[in-house]
Design an enzyme around this catalytic site. Structure first.
Site, PDB file in Angstrom:
ATOM      1  N   ASP A 380       0.850  -1.202   0.000  1.00  0.00           N
ATOM      2  CA  ASP A 380       0.000   0.000   0.000  1.00  0.00           C
ATOM      3  C   ASP A 380       0.882   1.248   0.000  1.00  0.00           C
ATOM      4  O   ASP A 380       2.099   1.163  -0.073  1.00  0.00           O
ATOM      5  CB  ASP A 380      -0.929  -0.012   1.222  1.00  0.00           C
ATOM      6  CG  ASP A 380      -0.137   0.095   2.514  1.00  0.00           C
ATOM      7  OD1 ASP A 380       0.928  -0.533   2.604  1.00  0.00           O
ATOM      8  OD2 ASP A 380      -0.566   0.820   3.426  1.00  0.00           O
ATOM      9  N   HIS A 717       2.146  -8.972  -3.433  1.00  0.00           N
ATOM     10  CA  HIS A 717       1.057  -8.016  -3.233  1.00  0.00           C
ATOM     11  C   HIS A 717       1.628  -6.599  -3.216  1.00  0.00           C
ATOM     12  O   HIS A 717       2.286  -6.193  -2.257  1.00  0.00           O
ATOM     13  CB  HIS A 717       0.362  -8.327  -1.903  1.00  0.00           C
ATOM     14  CG  HIS A 717      -0.712  -7.351  -1.584  1.00  0.00           C
ATOM     15  ND1 HIS A 717      -1.953  -7.400  -2.174  1.00  0.00           N
ATOM     16  CD2 HIS A 717      -0.738  -6.280  -0.765  1.00  0.00           C
ATOM     17  CE1 HIS A 717      -2.691  -6.411  -1.712  1.00  0.00           C
ATOM     18  NE2 HIS A 717      -1.974  -5.711  -0.867  1.00  0.00           N
ATOM     19  N   ASP A 766       1.281 -17.893  -4.315  1.00  0.00           N
ATOM     20  CA  ASP A 766       1.933 -16.754  -4.981  1.00  0.00           C
ATOM     21  C   ASP A 766       0.904 -16.015  -5.825  1.00  0.00           C
ATOM     22  O   ASP A 766       0.772 -16.264  -7.019  1.00  0.00           O
ATOM     23  CB  ASP A 766       3.089 -17.282  -5.844  1.00  0.00           C
ATOM     24  CG  ASP A 766       3.789 -16.153  -6.603  1.00  0.00           C
ATOM     25  OD1 ASP A 766       3.581 -14.970  -6.261  1.00  0.00           O
ATOM     26  OD2 ASP A 766       4.544 -16.474  -7.550  1.00  0.00           O
ATOM     27  N   GLU A 775       2.684 -10.519   0.752  1.00  0.00           N
ATOM     28  CA  GLU A 775       3.005  -9.100   0.681  1.00  0.00           C
ATOM     29  C   GLU A 775       4.518  -8.912   0.799  1.00  0.00           C
ATOM     30  O   GLU A 775       5.262  -9.848   1.142  1.00  0.00           O
ATOM     31  CB  GLU A 775       2.291  -8.305   1.786  1.00  0.00           C
ATOM     32  CG  GLU A 775       2.325  -6.800   1.493  1.00  0.00           C
ATOM     33  CD  GLU A 775       1.363  -5.959   2.330  1.00  0.00           C
ATOM     34  OE1 GLU A 775       0.769  -6.482   3.275  1.00  0.00           O
ATOM     35  OE2 GLU A 775       1.223  -4.762   2.006  1.00  0.00           O
TER      36      GLU A 775
END
Ligand code: CA
Ligand code: CA
Ligand code: CA
Length: 821
Positions: A380, A717, A766, A775
């Site tokens: 993020d 991620h 994955d 992540e």
């Protein structure tokens, strides 16, 4: 870590392109009613909810999992936008979503299927069975998965306890959509009458296009039974492989070179069941081989390993790539060629708006701060002080090791990183770390404010953004979150550490760091129990209610830098003084074999006290060093107990925790420092074997590092390295470690992947949506970079001495330091 990924649905304008099918309820939207032609109300078949043979599951079905009869639901996943909450589970061979909280908007609770192409001119037929435990409405649609969320077909349906079959059809009249989705919404007003929790079940879901023929899946290649470090081994370091075999007798192994010639042979050692992986294992020790080259293959039990190298340089580019991860995640600066390394990874500066960020309502302040810069935390775009703190400390600790324990700084010096600061006479590692340290300093509350001297816990978006988003395109407003004692002590600790490290290069910056650190420590003492809240939206909570460990760490760093009695007294008052536990004590993962994480930081203080010259007595420093060596020996003992010979165990429940790979990496740091301090070669061997695990010698046959090994991580991620979501985005650069196996199965993707009951080290997939297992974060790549650099040094290359700082001979240093004890 710990962040939910939830696509926010904009209110979409309904473009119902063609609707020639039949539905129990007329499709409508966008303020206009759509004509429904054709037959009425077909499909209330009255059959029991379906768990018989597959129906509607033809090779023309775009739906990748229609029947759920094998217990999995991928590629279907649920998505809940807070406060909506729930989970999906395959039950009785159908997929049921348990909705604990319906949320506010229709789309806040949904089930969706992506990974499908809808083509212009093609005719599509939808059919599915559904029921709900209460009367709700269901909004089914085929449309775009991202803004503006155009809808190609939509059906507004009623569900109750009676299973029904629904059908619809449409012709696609606009251009091809390579990223379409088939979704069911059942949140907000759609379910406002339903008592919570309620559930919605689906089965035999079809989205048929007669022009589409599903390609037969490629024949699944069984992974080799011989598991190796897929990158390779260093000639003079230990070399172990693991064979999966139930044989109770040793079996023959054979190492062949790239020409197929025997290099070495021997017999395996039977190990038996390796509990964290569930595999029956034999161990292959080919340490005696010192031939170098590429394309070696180990054979045993009629199985061949992935090919691997034996060489002194196997970790050099890996370490450089691991450091480069930090540049790639810089906020507030253009990622430009040539530093980006490939044009696809270049991007405009992200979040320039961070130059003026207001307080969130909950922060209780009314100013704005310039908090531009820093590294994005992970997948993020949030920036979090406690995660930044341990990441900064880890990288600076590698520098301090090179200064005080004789470690190599060949990879760390000026001109070694692909960053704009190369050639400025400051070691590039310190330039890179300063990018985040500068940001952290800016998070301190200014003088004159209520919490002057404390640090804001974090800054992040007001709500979660979807995957497939470059930082500069993020449209969501960002806010300063409340201050916390933990963040303030993290700031004090790394600013104190920075003050001593940057002094030779920039005295003014060093002075500023020390001033910030001392002020932060005082402010934390004044506000010792101001804890960050859990369960936040738009960013990870990073909450921590035990801050004695942060007090000890900050006091230790301040003492090492200043020698002041007040800090000596403050650290001496805690139960952690000079200690380093091999197991976490009070973090959520208590009992796990790991020395430290963002939530538990006492080990960081003890390590700095042990390795950086300071005013402690020789006896006390000796005690700190003994604590490191003792913990390292515990990790080395774990290697002997494991069939995969990895320095970790997972507590009495044998459950891998979130970010388990980072625990192994932090254990490897303690092992490496323990080796520096003791010359006990078993500790070095354990570091090597930890890296072997991460690069493929594991139950998954998976290299957990992007770009390295035959089976590397491909889809971590991350919002920008999101090629799996859309070809508009690049795939991830090499040299990034995935968080790895997580027994908690804490995201909808891994829950849908049929992993329930997985052995600890097999709870992994994955996939970009698997944020609880795949992540990547700054505080995980920091120990990865640390250990890759350490192993590059240990792999036996001649030491380079072209460095701006005095080159230290390892042996001399070790002698010196023994005298100090
Ligand atoms: Ca079924
Ligand atoms: Ca530099
Ligand atoms: Ca703590």
């Amino acid at each position: 870590m710990k962040k939910a990924i939830v696509a926010k649905f904009a209110v979409s304008s309904l473009l119902l392109l063609s609707f020639v099918g039949c539905l129990p309820v007329a499709g409508q939207g966008g303020g206009r009613t759509v004509q429904v032609s054709g037959r009425k109300q077909k499909g209330i078949l009255g059959e029991p909810f379906y768990d018989g043979p597959d129906r509607g599951i033809t090779s023309n079905n775009l739906v990748g999992n229609a029947s759920f009869n094998d217990g999995t639901s991928l590629p279907w996943t649920v998505s809940f936008t807070a406060p909506a909450d729930g989970a999906a589970e395959v039950k009785n061979k159908s997929l049921c979503v348990n909705v604990k909280n319906r949320g506010l908007n229709n789309w806040d609770a949904q089930l969706r299927h992506r990974e499908m192409v809808v083509k212009k001119g093609h005719t599509y037929v939808m059919r599915f069975k559904a029921f709900a435990s209460a009367s709700i409405r269901l909004r089914a649609k085929v449309g775009e998965q991202g803004p503006p969320y155009r809808e190609y077909w939509v059906g507004n349906l009623k569900l109750d306890e009676k299973p029904r079959t629904f059908e619809g059809t449409f012709v696609m009249t606009t251009k091809d959509d390579p990223m379409a989705e088939f979704t069911f919404h059942f949140g907000g007003n759609l379910a406002f009458k339903a008592p919570q929790p309620f559930f919605v079940c689906f089965d035999d879901v079809m989205l048929e296009d007669t022009d589409f023929v599903r390609a037969a899946p490629p024949p699944a290649e069984a992974p080799p039974l011989v598991r190796v470090n897929q990158v390779g081994y260093a000639p003079q370091l230990v070399k172990f492989a693991t064979l999966i075999s139930e044989s109770r007798e040793p079996v023959q192994w054979r190492l062949r070179d790239s020409a197929g010639q025997d290099v070495s042979t021997g017999k395996t050692a039977v190990h038996g069941v390796d509990a964290p992986s569930g595999d029956s294992t034999h161990v292959i020790d080919f340490s005696r081989v010192d031939r170098t080259g590429t394309g070696f293959v180990l054979e045993a039990a009629a199985s061949k390993s992935h090919p691997f190298d034996i060489g002194k340089n196997i970790y050099e580019t890996m370490a450089a790539d691991a450091f480069h991860f930090f540049y790639q995640n810089r906020s507030g600066i253009e990622i430009a060629m040539p530093y980006a390394k490939k044009p696809e990874w270049a991007r405009p500066a992200g979040h320039l708006s961070d130059k003026k960020v207001p307080c969130a309502e909950s922060a209780g302040c009314d100013y704005s701060l310039d908090v531009a810069g820093g590294w994005y935390d992970a997948g993020d775009h949030g920036k979090y002080i406690v995660n930044g703190g341990i990441a900064v400390w880890t990288l600076l600790n590698l520098w301090e090791r090179s200064q005080h324990l004789g470690g190599s700084h060949a990879l760390l010096d000026d001109g070694k990183f692909a960053i704009p600061e190369q050639g400025n006479k400051v070691p590039d590692l310190l330039d890179e770390v300063r990018w985040n340290l500068d940001f952290m300093l800016k998070m301190q509350v200014p003088d004159g404010q209520q919490f002057a001297g404390m640090a804001h816990h974090k800054i992040h978006d007001r709500e979660w953004t979807a995957l497939g988003l470059a930082p500069h395109d993020d449209p969501v407003p960002r806010f300063l979150q409340p201050v916390s004692t933990a963040a303030t002590l993290n700031l004090a600790a790394v600013a104190a550490q920075g003050a001593r490290i940057y002094r030779p290069y920039n005295a003014a910056f060093s002075d500023r760091c020390l001033q910030v650190a001392e002020k932060a420590f005082v402010a934390a003492q004044k506000n010792p129990k101001r804890f960050a809240p859990g369960g936040t939206v738009g960013g990870g909570p990073y909450d921590d209610v035990n801050v004695d460990d942060e007090f000890y760490w900050a006091a230790s760093e301040l003492f090492v830098t200043t020698g002041k009695d007040e800090y000596r007294n403050a650290m001496g008052r805690t139960p952690f003084f000079l200690k380093l536990s091999a197991h976490l004590q009070n973090a959520k993962e208590a009992g796990m074999a790991s020395p430290m994480n963002w939530q538990e930081t006492e080990a960081l203080g003890t390590i700095s006290l042990a390795i950086v010259p300071n005013k402690l007595s020789d006896k006390d420093r000796g005690q700190a060093r003994s604590s490191i060596v003792a913990a390292a020996r515990e990790y080395a003992a774990m290697v002997e107990r494991r069939g995969y010979r990895v320095p970790i165990e997972y507590g009495t429940k044998n459950m891998a925790a979130w970010g388990s790979n980072s625990m192994i990496l932090n254990n490897m740091i303690v092992l490496a420092l323990g080796y520096d301090l003791s010359d006990d070669k078993k500790l070095l061997d354990a570091v090597v074997q930890g890296m072997d695990y991460l690069l493929g010698r594991n139950g998954m046959d998976q290299s957990y590092v992007t770009g390295y090994g035959d089976r590397p991580v491909r889809n971590p991620h991350h919002r920008f390295w999101a090629k799996q979501v859309s070809p508009k985005f690049p795939s991830a650069p090499p040299g990034i470690v995935s968080g790895g196996p997580n027994s908690g199965l804490e995201d909808p993707y891994v829950q849908a992947a049929g992993l329930k009951g997985c052995a600890a080290e097999k709870c992994y997939v994955d996939h970009i949506e698997a944020w609880s297992a795949n992540e990547i974060t700054i505080n995980w790549n920091a120990p990865f970079a640390w250990t890759a650099a350490f192993l590059d040094e240990q792999a036996g290359k001649p030491r380079k001495s072209a460095a701006p700082t005095p080159t230290v001979n390892a042996k001399t240093t070790k002698q010196t330091k023994r005298k100090m004890q």
